[in-house]
Design a protein around this motif. Structure first.
Motif, short mmCIF file in Angstrom:
data_model
loop_
_atom_site.label_atom_id
_atom_site.label_comp_id
_atom_site.label_asym_id
_atom_site.label_seq_id
_atom_site.Cartn_x
_atom_site.Cartn_y
_atom_site.Cartn_z
N ASP A 116 0.84 -1.19 0.00
CA ASP A 116 0.00 0.00 0.00
C ASP A 116 0.88 1.25 0.00
OD1 ASP A 116 -2.88 1.11 0.54
OD2 ASP A 116 -1.55 2.19 1.90
N LYS A 117 0.81 2.04 -1.06
CA LYS A 117 1.67 3.20 -1.21
C LYS A 117 1.39 4.27 -0.16
CE LYS A 117 2.46 2.69 -6.18
NZ LYS A 117 2.29 3.33 -7.52
N PHE B 157 3.11 3.33 3.00
CA PHE B 157 4.56 3.54 2.85
C PHE B 157 4.90 5.02 2.96
CE2 PHE B 157 8.33 4.40 0.21
CZ PHE B 157 9.25 3.58 0.83
N ASN B 158 4.11 5.87 2.33
CA ASN B 158 4.36 7.32 2.40
C ASN B 158 4.19 7.85 3.82
OD1 ASN B 158 4.92 7.53 -0.33
ND2 ASN B 158 2.80 7.92 -0.90
N ALA B 159 3.23 7.29 4.55
CA ALA B 159 3.05 7.68 5.95
C ALA B 159 4.26 7.24 6.77
CB ALA B 159 1.76 7.06 6.50
N PHE B 160 4.76 6.04 6.45
CA PHE B 160 5.97 5.55 7.12
C PHE B 160 7.15 6.50 6.88
CE2 PHE B 160 9.99 3.49 5.88
CZ PHE B 160 10.47 3.13 7.14
N LEU B 161 7.29 7.02 5.66
CA LEU B 161 8.40 7.93 5.34
C LEU B 161 8.37 9.16 6.23
CD1 LEU B 161 8.60 7.88 1.43
CD2 LEU B 161 10.18 6.81 3.06
N GLN B 162 7.18 9.65 6.53
CA GLN B 162 7.08 10.82 7.40
C GLN B 162 7.52 10.48 8.83
OE1 GLN B 162 6.46 13.95 6.24
NE2 GLN B 162 6.57 12.83 4.30
#
Length: 214
Positions: A189-190, A193-198
């Motif tokens: 789920d992109k 993943f983007n939330a993880f990057l933050q």
């Protein structure tokens, strides 16, 4: 504007348009295949021009590589240099710097792999390109900032390679390992993943702050 000036202006615009298309196509080919596996013929085919036309704009693959490298690195290094010149706190500067890199890597997710590949293939070529574009001045400014803070006692005296490797390894690895981590931890789920990057950004800030804390 008279007719002669209009024609000259149109030719300039056409030239700039073709050149920008070549650089963009070369960037995608270099990032995807690496320097050695990319040919001038490949790039010409992607742009939809013949090789003589390509050579009119870029006589060698090295010249094209310089243009591509500049189109990527020269866009964000001056920005990072400016960030370090602001009056923000160090953690705020660091957050802004990480945001720049995450944005670049998110837009060009294969870029970290390309850079690592070029370092392994021919580090001297990468360094020579870097210096030929006068980009070393920005790293010098950042190094001077860090050393000044260390001398003043605001930062612990840490060798610059430690700072460099700590920051860039943590910045690059999430993108280098994205295919694996997406499957293992984020159900591909992109958005997750983007939330993880933050969240990861805050982790990097904590690590660098801890490393430099007196």
């Amino acid at each position: 504007m008279n007719s002669t000036s209009t024609i000259a202006h149109q030719k300039t615009e056409q030239t700039e348009n073709i050149e920008s298309r070549i650089i963009e196509a070369a960037k995608q080919e270099f990032i995807k295949k690496g320097f050695e596996q990319t040919s001038m013929s490949n790039i010409a085919a992607v742009v939809g021009i013949n090789r003589p036309t390509l050579h009119y704009y870029f006589r060698t693959k090295d010249k094209m590589f310089q243009a591509v490298f500049a189109s990527i690195v020269a866009k964000f290094l001056p920005h990072i240099d400016t960030i370090f010149s602001t009056q923000q706190s160090f953690s705020e500067k660091l957050e802004d710097v990480i945001d720049v890199y995450v944005s670049i890597f998110s837009t060009n997710p294969l870029l970290p792999k390309f850079i690592i590949g070029e370092i392994q293939r021919d580090a001297n070529h990468l360094i020579e390109t870097f210096y030929s574009l006068n980009l070393d001045q920005y790293l010098k400014h950042i190094g001077e900032f860090l050393e000044k803070e260390m001398e003043s006692g605001n930062f612990k005296k840490v060798p610059l390679p430690f700072i460099f490797m700590t920051l860039y390894s943590q910045l690059a690895f999430p993108f280098l390992s994205k295919n694996l981590t997406m499957k293992l931890f984020f159900n591909e789920d992109k958005d997750t993943f983007n939330a993880f990057l933050q969240e990861w950004k805050q982790h990097i800030i904590s690590q660098i702050t801890y490393l430099l804390k007196p």
